[in-house]
Design an enzyme around this catalytic site. Structure first.
Site, short mmCIF file in Angstrom:
data_model
loop_
_atom_site.label_atom_id
_atom_site.label_comp_id
_atom_site.label_asym_id
_atom_site.label_seq_id
_atom_site.Cartn_x
_atom_site.Cartn_y
_atom_site.Cartn_z
N ASN A 76 57.45 61.61 -22.41
CA ASN A 76 56.95 60.60 -21.49
C ASN A 76 55.76 59.90 -22.13
O ASN A 76 54.98 60.54 -22.85
CB ASN A 76 56.51 61.26 -20.17
CG ASN A 76 56.35 60.24 -19.05
OD1 ASN A 76 57.33 59.89 -18.39
ND2 ASN A 76 55.13 59.77 -18.82
N SER B 11 72.67 60.58 -7.89
CA SER B 11 72.33 60.58 -6.47
C SER B 11 72.00 61.99 -6.00
O SER B 11 72.58 62.96 -6.45
CB SER B 11 73.50 60.04 -5.64
OG SER B 11 73.16 60.07 -4.25
N LYS C 147 77.39 53.56 -8.14
CA LYS C 147 76.16 54.07 -7.52
C LYS C 147 75.55 53.03 -6.58
O LYS C 147 75.04 53.36 -5.50
CB LYS C 147 75.15 54.46 -8.61
CG LYS C 147 73.77 54.89 -8.09
CD LYS C 147 73.85 56.06 -7.12
CE LYS C 147 72.51 56.77 -6.91
NZ LYS C 147 71.42 55.93 -6.48
N HIS D 77 77.57 53.11 -3.45
CA HIS D 77 77.17 54.36 -2.79
C HIS D 77 75.90 54.11 -1.98
O HIS D 77 75.79 54.52 -0.81
CB HIS D 77 76.95 55.45 -3.84
CG HIS D 77 76.13 56.62 -3.38
ND1 HIS D 77 74.76 56.56 -3.21
CD2 HIS D 77 76.48 57.90 -3.07
CE1 HIS D 77 74.32 57.74 -2.79
NE2 HIS D 77 75.34 58.56 -2.71
N ASN D 78 74.91 53.44 -2.57
CA ASN D 78 73.66 53.17 -1.88
C ASN D 78 73.85 52.21 -0.71
O ASN D 78 73.18 52.33 0.32
CB ASN D 78 72.62 52.61 -2.85
CG ASN D 78 72.06 53.68 -3.77
OD1 ASN D 78 72.64 54.75 -3.92
ND2 ASN D 78 70.95 53.39 -4.41
N GLU E 127 75.13 54.19 2.01
CA GLU E 127 73.98 54.97 2.48
C GLU E 127 73.14 54.14 3.45
O GLU E 127 72.70 54.65 4.50
CB GLU E 127 73.15 55.40 1.27
CG GLU E 127 71.91 56.19 1.57
CD GLU E 127 71.11 56.44 0.29
OE1 GLU E 127 69.90 56.12 0.29
OE2 GLU E 127 71.68 56.93 -0.70
N ARG F 233 66.83 46.07 8.10
CA ARG F 233 65.64 46.39 7.31
C ARG F 233 64.74 45.15 7.18
O ARG F 233 63.52 45.26 7.25
CB ARG F 233 66.04 46.92 5.93
CG ARG F 233 66.73 48.27 6.02
CD ARG F 233 66.76 49.00 4.69
NE ARG F 233 67.47 50.26 4.82
CZ ARG F 233 67.41 51.24 3.92
NH1 ARG F 233 66.67 51.08 2.82
NH2 ARG F 233 68.08 52.36 4.08
#
Length: 488
Positions: free
Chosen positions: A36, A134, A188, A191-192, A195, A294
């Site tokens: 990192n 995920s 993905k 998928h979100n 979600e 949202r």
């Protein structure tokens, strides 16, 4: 540095997800190097590896040492913020990598950026995977759902690691090679989007039970716990039950959930999902409604001001006027409405995946995607196994709603579904997700829609032509002339 001491894999980027995934890999017996830019994160990860069982994890403090500490052909996972930081990290690492080495991006990346990076990596002889991950921090540490797409050779290089690290379910590890290009990131992303829909629908169920049924947090915790033992069993239902049990320690008064500002954050994948649905002409109203909700939640100050303005104009709040409610029936109706609405949301996501797969030639296996979502990921749910079976029965299934098993269940639940939506509207409670799902169902099941009038209007003002139901071809009518004649 060719020796047995070299790590089998590397991971760069040690925020919460990166740390936990690195420790998961090490715990499964694969020696791993970590790096990192902020060296304190390396020290922190080394300390955790020691405390959590002397795991085989080594820390490196510059890109060169990090890359050279990994055995060839090298495989390096990067988990940094999407966008420019990914390109910067790739550049720093690629300077020390060799042809045949692999870069795996585990972030929530826009799929076209992944496809660009695949091309750039290929020019240097490097292999590239864009891998959806995920499950949040708990999934990363104990078993996520993994969606790798890009170089199949790269996948084969690390397949044994991914299969051990992923969540394990009854029919295998929650990982599979998704397809070429940016398919892993795209899957993905969808998928979100699903979600988003799931979370919105659950919040609407909560709103109706609380404000129409007059149910408190303890009641709600028990209801969601019971639901989690049936057809709605899922990670999100489980954690919702937990949330209602947590008391506010700051004030010692009431539940913590009631003290949380009603303003939802987001990171962009839901918006991308809705944009892609629009570009591919795929209806995704439940997911779109969750995104709109949202946006509306972000208007907190405006909403508070608006509520006062409408009260002054004489709008009476019916929301808290519970009256006589058959609570047992309401709870069961909401359960059925939530289930039916969720199936619509998943159907929309699957349709989007299929459309993109056709456009890009990815050959996505929708049943296999449902399978790898059964564990580890945020949308894991017991009915994903039934979605998998539906696509196994009919790989060319036009829509989940017309699978015989799901079709039967939708019909069985529609009366309760309509009661919940109707009651919410009557009480002034917004249920955009459940309403959108119901309208999706009602539109999809009808053999004839009022679109004939829309098409007539388009032809009237723009000569766009129309088709007839009784003969082939395109037709145009001089509507205004005929209408004037008809008036005479």
């Amino acid at each position: 540095m060719e020796s047995a001491a070299l790590s089998q894999i590397g991971l760069a980027g040690l925020a919460v997800m990166g740390q936990n995934l690195a420790l998961n890999i090490a715990e499964k017996g694969f020696p791993i190097s970590v790096y990192n830019r902020t060296t304190s994160k390396v020290d922190e990860t080394l300390d955790r590896a020691h405390r959590e069982g002397n795991l085989p994890l080594s820390g490196q403090y510059n890109p060169r040492d990090f890359v050279l500490s990994i055995k060839k052909p090298r495989s390096v996972i990067i988990l940094v913020k999407a966008g420019a930081p990914v390109d910067q990290t790739i550049a720093a690492l690629a300077a020390h990598m060799e042809p045949g080495d692999t870069i795996i991006d585990g972030g929530n990346e826009w799929y076209e950026d992944t496809e660009r990076r695949i091309s750039e990596a290929s020019n240097k002889g490097l292999l590239y995977l864009g891998m959806g991950v995920s499950g949040g921090e708990d999934g990363a540490r104990n078993g996520p759902s993994l969606m790798p797409g890009g170089s199949h050779e790269a996948y084969l290089n690390i397949r044994n690691i991914l299969e051990k690290v992923a969540a394990q379910v009854d029919d295998g590890p929650c990982v599979a090679y998704i397809g070429e290009g940016g398919s892993g990131n795209f899957v993905k992303m969808v998928h979100n989007g699903i979600e988003y829909g799931d979370m919105q629908l659950i919040s609407e169920a909560y709103d109706v039970l609380k404000n129409v049924g007059g149910l408190g947090n303890d009641d709600l915790a028990g209801i969601f716990e019971e639901w989690n033992r049936g057809e709605l069993e899922s990670f999100l239902i489980e954690i919702t039950s937990d949330i209602f049990r947590v008391k506010d320690e700051e004030t010692g008064n009431g539940g913590l959930v009631d003290k949380i500002l009603d303003k939802t954050g987001m990171k962009g994948t839901g918006k991308w999902t809705v944009q892609q649905a629009a570009e591919l002409s795929i209806a995704a109203p439940t997911i779109a409604a969750s995104l709109d909700s949202r946006y509306m939640s972000g208007l907190k100050e405006e909403r508070v001001a608006a509520s006062e303005i409408f009260k002054k104009e004489g709008l009476k709040e019916d929301i808290n006027n519970v009256g006589v409610v058959d609570k047992k029936r309401l709870i069961d109706d909401v359960r059925q409405a939530l289930y039916a609405s969720k199936i619509c949301s998943y159907a929309q996501g699957m349709n989007l995946l299929r459309a993109k797969s056709v456009e890009k030639g990815w050959n996505l296996n929708l049943g296999e995607l449902a399978r790898i979502w059964k564990g580890g990921c945020i949308i894991r749910a017991v009915f994903l196994d039934r979605i998998k079976q539906a696509y196994q029965r009919n790989p060319g299934l036009a829509n989940l709603l017309v699978d015989p098993e799901f079709a039967r269940e939708m019909v069985q639940r529609q009366a309760a579904w309509r009661r919940v939506v109707g009651l919410a509207i009557q009480k002034g409670i917004s249920v955009p997700g459940m309403s959108a799902s119901l309208q999706y169902f009602d539109t999809y099941r009808r053999g004839r829609l009022p679109a004939n009038l829309v098409q007539a209007q388009r032809d009237y003002f723009g000569a766009h032509t129309y088709e007839r139901i009784d003969c082939p071809g395109s037709f145009h009518t001089e509507w205004s002339k005929l209408a004037r004649k008809a008036r005479v």
